[in-house]
Write a protein that holds these residues in place. Sequence first.
Motif, PDB file in Angstrom:
ATOM      1  N   GLU A 104      -0.109  -0.969 -15.261  1.00 42.91           N
ATOM      2  CA  GLU A 104      -0.261  -2.004 -14.247  1.00 42.91           C
ATOM      3  C   GLU A 104       0.436  -1.639 -12.944  1.00 42.91           C
ATOM      4  N   LEU A 108      -1.407  -1.939  -9.300  1.00 41.99           N
ATOM      5  CA  LEU A 108      -0.877  -2.767  -8.214  1.00 41.99           C
ATOM      6  C   LEU A 108      -0.709  -1.973  -6.926  1.00 41.99           C
ATOM      7  N   ARG A 111      -4.093  -1.486  -5.290  1.00 38.97           N
ATOM      8  CA  ARG A 111      -4.511  -2.731  -4.616  1.00 38.97           C
ATOM      9  C   ARG A 111      -3.723  -2.937  -3.321  1.00 38.97           C
ATOM     10  N   ARG A 112      -2.443  -2.584  -3.347  1.00 41.12           N
ATOM     11  CA  ARG A 112      -1.608  -2.760  -2.156  1.00 41.12           C
ATOM     12  C   ARG A 112      -2.129  -1.930  -0.988  1.00 41.12           C
TER      13      ARG A 112
END
Length: 323
Positions: A104, A108, A111-112
């Motif tokens: 994960e 993340l 996505r950032r």
Amino acid sequence: MIEFSAIRDARDRIADHVLSAPLVASPSLSEIAGVSVHLKLEHYQPTGSFKLRGAFNSMLQLTEAERSRGVITVSTGNHGRALSYAARALGSHATICMSRLVPENKVLEIRRLGADVHIVGSSQDEAQQEVDRLVAEKQLVMVPPFDDQDVIAGQGTVGLEILDAMPDVATVLVPVSGGGLVAGVAAAVKNKRPNAKVIGITMERGAAMKASLACGRPLQVEELPSLADALGGGIGLDNKLTFAMCQALVDDVVLLSESEIAAGIRHAYEKEREIVEGAGAVGIAALLARKVTGFSGPVAIVLSGRNIDMDLHRHIINGMVPT
């Protein structure tokens, strides 16, 4: 094969976008090996792994029209992060397809960076099916994670920098998954040092390149959870480049247990003062486990990435090895 000139050209092309990572001495590993051992600190790259080299070398050769369509890839995490970073820097947009096995913390970070993320299936092969669907549906431009001449040439610049810093290098230990890094490094190093050994290091769990080389053709293997999660995934049954290059240029592929990988992570932290993920620690781990020995001269170990979940890292440093 790819031409040595393509790796040279890649170095010039990406010079303003990536770090020429240091090659630093390791007294502790030198004592164990009985020869000079240096660490190539690729985990210092802005995205935390060597993958930025291949991503930028590919992106910089796309036309403006291709960049405007957007790029897409399948990834175990680090290539997706690198492509997302390069796309944003060059005014494009990335879509990253990954399986549920990708940690994960890596998802993340992707996505950032503004990428569209698709989590599909329980293997890289299943995530690749989503890539193929979106390429057909949206005309996105695919930038493969490893089996691509521009990606391999970009990763091969690691080998050029090792040669620049250590012209007499005798052995290079390189993490291996799909083979883009080890193929590129081997192509670069053996062009100048044909007798140098390039040894690929990977995990026992789902070692697709090792199994394929043993069989003599690309194989599909079951993808399993591992501390070296970045080394997961297959090499593609229709592999065009990395399998043949590894057959021709890589001297051996060594397998490691999960406890051996954990020992490599701990050594990197306690002795080298470096935080690396499982895939980044496998070269150290192979040396510690005496799975590579008999060195005839200086050794370079590629520390390929640092993108480990820090809770997991703390557990490992405290002596716990996830099963």
